[in-house]
Design an enzyme around this catalytic site. Structure first.
Site, PDB file in Angstrom:
ATOM      1  N   LYS A  23      36.941  49.450  15.294  1.00  0.00           N
ATOM      2  CA  LYS A  23      38.408  49.190  14.259  1.00  0.00           C
ATOM      3  C   LYS A  23      38.953  49.484  12.910  1.00  0.00           C
ATOM      4  O   LYS A  23      38.182  50.449  12.444  1.00  0.00           O
ATOM      5  CB  LYS A  23      37.410  47.286  13.962  1.00  0.00           C
ATOM      6  CG  LYS A  23      37.015  46.748  14.782  1.00  0.00           C
ATOM      7  CD  LYS A  23      36.610  45.469  14.328  1.00  0.00           C
ATOM      8  CE  LYS A  23      35.997  44.086  15.218  1.00  0.00           C
ATOM      9  NZ  LYS A  23      35.864  44.668  16.611  1.00  0.00           N
ATOM     10  N   GLY A  43      35.307  59.707  21.122  1.00  0.00           N
ATOM     11  CA  GLY A  43      36.012  59.783  21.888  1.00  0.00           C
ATOM     12  C   GLY A  43      37.150  59.986  22.460  1.00  0.00           C
ATOM     13  O   GLY A  43      38.153  60.473  21.124  1.00  0.00           O
ATOM     14  N   GLY A  83      40.202  58.186  22.000  1.00  0.00           N
ATOM     15  CA  GLY A  83      40.704  57.179  21.603  1.00  0.00           C
ATOM     16  C   GLY A  83      40.302  57.588  20.025  1.00  0.00           C
ATOM     17  O   GLY A  83      41.394  58.110  18.868  1.00  0.00           O
ATOM     18  N   THR A 110      30.781  59.253  24.351  1.00  0.00           N
ATOM     19  CA  THR A 110      31.622  58.919  24.914  1.00  0.00           C
ATOM     20  C   THR A 110      30.456  58.037  26.196  1.00  0.00           C
ATOM     21  O   THR A 110      30.447  58.534  27.362  1.00  0.00           O
ATOM     22  CB  THR A 110      32.485  57.768  25.325  1.00  0.00           C
ATOM     23  OG1 THR A 110      32.751  57.055  26.376  1.00  0.00           O
ATOM     24  CG2 THR A 110      33.037  58.686  26.606  1.00  0.00           C
ATOM     25  N   ASP A 156      31.128  55.794  28.728  1.00  0.00           N
ATOM     26  CA  ASP A 156      32.599  56.196  29.824  1.00  0.00           C
ATOM     27  C   ASP A 156      32.937  57.390  30.540  1.00  0.00           C
ATOM     28  O   ASP A 156      33.018  57.289  31.656  1.00  0.00           O
ATOM     29  CB  ASP A 156      33.699  55.398  29.295  1.00  0.00           C
ATOM     30  CG  ASP A 156      33.635  53.927  29.018  1.00  0.00           C
ATOM     31  OD1 ASP A 156      32.354  53.579  29.157  1.00  0.00           O
ATOM     32  OD2 ASP A 156      34.728  52.465  28.558  1.00  0.00           O
ATOM     33  N   GLY A 170      33.052  50.415  31.779  1.00  0.00           N
ATOM     34  CA  GLY A 170      33.911  51.544  31.943  1.00  0.00           C
ATOM     35  C   GLY A 170      35.267  50.410  32.590  1.00  0.00           C
ATOM     36  O   GLY A 170      34.978  49.360  33.342  1.00  0.00           O
ATOM     37  N   ARG A 192      22.891  36.860  42.954  1.00  0.00           N
ATOM     38  CA  ARG A 192      22.888  36.489  41.327  1.00  0.00           C
ATOM     39  C   ARG A 192      23.637  38.149  41.314  1.00  0.00           C
ATOM     40  O   ARG A 192      23.857  39.008  41.604  1.00  0.00           O
ATOM     41  CB  ARG A 192      20.812  36.851  40.799  1.00  0.00           C
ATOM     42  CG  ARG A 192      20.436  35.858  41.935  1.00  0.00           C
ATOM     43  CD  ARG A 192      20.455  34.349  41.057  1.00  0.00           C
ATOM     44  NE  ARG A 192      20.305  33.581  41.105  1.00  0.00           N
ATOM     45  CZ  ARG A 192      20.740  33.120  42.034  1.00  0.00           C
ATOM     46  NH1 ARG A 192      21.078  32.821  43.038  1.00  0.00           N
ATOM     47  NH2 ARG A 192      19.232  31.901  42.070  1.00  0.00           N
ATOM     48  N   GLN A 236      23.177  50.034  28.222  1.00  0.00           N
ATOM     49  CA  GLN A 236      23.439  50.961  28.400  1.00  0.00           C
ATOM     50  C   GLN A 236      24.527  51.992  27.361  1.00  0.00           C
ATOM     51  O   GLN A 236      24.034  53.064  27.450  1.00  0.00           O
ATOM     52  CB  GLN A 236      25.062  51.242  29.310  1.00  0.00           C
ATOM     53  CG  GLN A 236      24.662  50.231  30.606  1.00  0.00           C
ATOM     54  CD  GLN A 236      25.820  49.861  30.960  1.00  0.00           C
ATOM     55  OE1 GLN A 236      26.249  50.475  31.847  1.00  0.00           O
ATOM     56  NE2 GLN A 236      26.186  48.792  30.486  1.00  0.00           N
ATOM     57  N   ARG A 237      24.333  51.388  26.170  1.00  0.00           N
ATOM     58  CA  ARG A 237      24.746  52.414  24.156  1.00  0.00           C
ATOM     59  C   ARG A 237      23.435  52.424  23.891  1.00  0.00           C
ATOM     60  O   ARG A 237      23.275  53.744  22.586  1.00  0.00           O
ATOM     61  CB  ARG A 237      26.009  51.766  24.115  1.00  0.00           C
ATOM     62  CG  ARG A 237      27.221  52.065  24.210  1.00  0.00           C
ATOM     63  CD  ARG A 237      28.161  51.800  24.194  1.00  0.00           C
ATOM     64  NE  ARG A 237      28.681  51.315  23.594  1.00  0.00           N
ATOM     65  CZ  ARG A 237      29.703  50.545  22.564  1.00  0.00           C
ATOM     66  NH1 ARG A 237      30.303  49.843  23.560  1.00  0.00           N
ATOM     67  NH2 ARG A 237      29.881  50.042  21.487  1.00  0.00           N
TER      68      ARG A 237
HETATM   69  O1  F6P Z   1      34.211  52.427  25.938  1.00  0.00           O
HETATM   70  C1  F6P Z   1      32.489  52.301  25.997  1.00  0.00           C
HETATM   71  C2  F6P Z   1      33.076  50.817  26.011  1.00  0.00           C
HETATM   72  O2  F6P Z   1      31.007  51.078  25.940  1.00  0.00           O
HETATM   73  C3  F6P Z   1      33.140  50.313  27.412  1.00  0.00           C
HETATM   74  O3  F6P Z   1      33.014  50.566  28.081  1.00  0.00           O
HETATM   75  C4  F6P Z   1      33.238  49.008  27.340  1.00  0.00           C
HETATM   76  O4  F6P Z   1      34.303  48.310  27.735  1.00  0.00           O
HETATM   77  C5  F6P Z   1      33.751  48.919  25.436  1.00  0.00           C
HETATM   78  O5  F6P Z   1      32.989  50.030  25.403  1.00  0.00           O
HETATM   79  C6  F6P Z   1      32.522  47.982  24.731  1.00  0.00           C
HETATM   80  O6  F6P Z   1      33.249  47.594  23.517  1.00  0.00           O
HETATM   81  P1  F6P Z   1      32.010  46.834  22.080  1.00  0.00           P
HETATM   82  O7  F6P Z   1      31.597  47.817  21.850  1.00  0.00           O
HETATM   83  O8  F6P Z   1      33.721  46.812  21.558  1.00  0.00           O
HETATM   84  O9  F6P Z   1      31.910  45.965  23.076  1.00  0.00           O
END
Ligand code: F6P
Length: 357
Positions: free
Chosen positions: A84, A121, A123, A145, A147, A190, A274, A282-283
């Protein structure tokens, strides 16, 4: 690259920027160890560029002792990160924005940093390219990242941990789908690029993989499901990247695309369907071994690149080796799954539906 010891560097900063992922701490550890090995001081900068807007700047001194232990394995980032508050248009309490990029540059000067490692990443690479332009401080990027959409590198730190989580989720959904004869849709992350869906989907045996890069036809997906369930009562697994367009005619606003696709498939096939939205799972958590390897090799290489007197480079993984490339080749990002990529061909040879290609 020749091993040239740069006499100019005594103290470097390291920061994480953008969304978190597994393996960030492993990069911080490698950068610190490699820099300490050269006799450099290392300063961790907290919360991406945000810590540099504090007075005094928000820092975490790092050394070989402080990165010993569990940092290699730990999820997240001990430095904190941010997605942010663009410093060029920084939002104030009244909603008005101001350019605070000069404060970021001044803080780097105040800390006496001779060079910077930015773990981020595409950005973040663009942001720091702009922020550091003109102040003459050498810097190098380390791509991260889930992604995997940073240009110039085949893999970014964090991607394979996300793929592992997608594959393991499909394993669990497969047994459930088989027990109930259901279609199970798994929505994965993604936003613009379908790498997680493609790699995770193939590794986890998906029958359908939908990616933002390629159009799909829900009637064709339903026909594919009918065909593969005709003579084999197997589970049906559908992987959908979150950035895929909603099915034509779907008017639900703000709903996950996976849910809309599950709904459309149930209507068209009659199968109970479903959707599981995997989201930020995933992170998180400990990085898989390949992410640790990538993080360690890239972090050490970043220090080597700075020591060689280079500037505005990003370390990259290409053809089984860590190398480095000009940032100019990166800031054009993001990177997309190519229609003619080998794994798209692999999926098609297996009879997996990957869109209307
Ligand atoms: O860029 C990585 C990512 O995990 C994207 O796959 C996903 O759209 C975004 O970040 C989610 O962002 P936030 O953590 O702000 O919800």
């Amino acid at each position: 690259m020749a091993e040239v010891k740069s006499p100019a560097i005594r103290k470097i900063g390291v920061l994480t920027s953008g969304g978190d992922c597994a393996g960030l701490n492993a990069v911080i550890r490698a950068v610190t160890d490699a820099a300490a090995g050269r006799g450099w001081d290392v300063v961790g900068l907290r919360n991406g560029h945000l810590g540099l807007l504090n007075d005094p700047p928000d820092i975490l001194p790092l050394n070989a002792d402080s990165v010993r232990g569990d940092l290699l394995r730990a999820g997240g980032t001990v430095l904190g990160t941010t997605t942010k508050s663009d410093p060029f248009k920084f939002p104030g309490p009244d909603g008005a924005t101001s350019d605070r990029s000069g404060e970021v540059r001044a803080a780097i000067g105040k800390l006496g940093l001779d060079a910077l490692v930015v773990i981020g990443g595409d950005g973040s690479m663009r942001l720091f390219d702009r922020l550091l332009a003109g102040i003459g401080i050498p810097w190098v990027g380390v791509p991260k990242t889930i992604d995997n959409d940073v240009p110039g590198t085949e893999f970014a730190v964090g991607f394979f941990t996300a793929v592992e989580i997608v594959g393991q989720s499909l394993d669990r959904l497969a047994s459930h789908a088989a027990s109930h004869r259901r279609i199970m849709v798994l929505e994965v992350m993604g936003r613009d690029s379908g790498f997680i869906a493609l790699f995770g989907g193939i590794a986890g045996g998906a029958d359908v993989i939908l990616m933002p890069e390629f159009p799909y036809d829900l009637d064709a997906v339903a026909a594919h499901v009918r065909k593969i369930t005709h003579d084999r009562p197997n589970p049906v697994l559908v992987v959908v990247a979150e950035g895929v367009s909603p099915p034509a005619g779907d008017r639900r606003k703000g709903s996950n695309v996976g849910i809309a696709i599950a709904h459309g498939l149930q209507q068209r096939t009659g199968f109970d369907t479903r959707c599981t939205v995997l989201g930020h799972v995933q992170r998180g958590g400990t990085p898989v071994m390949f992410d640790r390897l990538l993080a360690t090799a890239m972090g050490a290489r970043a220090v080597h690149v700075l020591a060689a007197g280079e500037n505005q480079r990003m370390v990259a993984w290409r053809a089984g080796l860590v190398t480095e490339i000009p940032l100019a080749d990166v800031v054009t990002g993001p990177r997309f799954v190519a229609k003619d990529s080998q794994l798209i061909r692999t999926a098609r040879r297996l009879g997996t539906y990957v869109g209307e290609l």
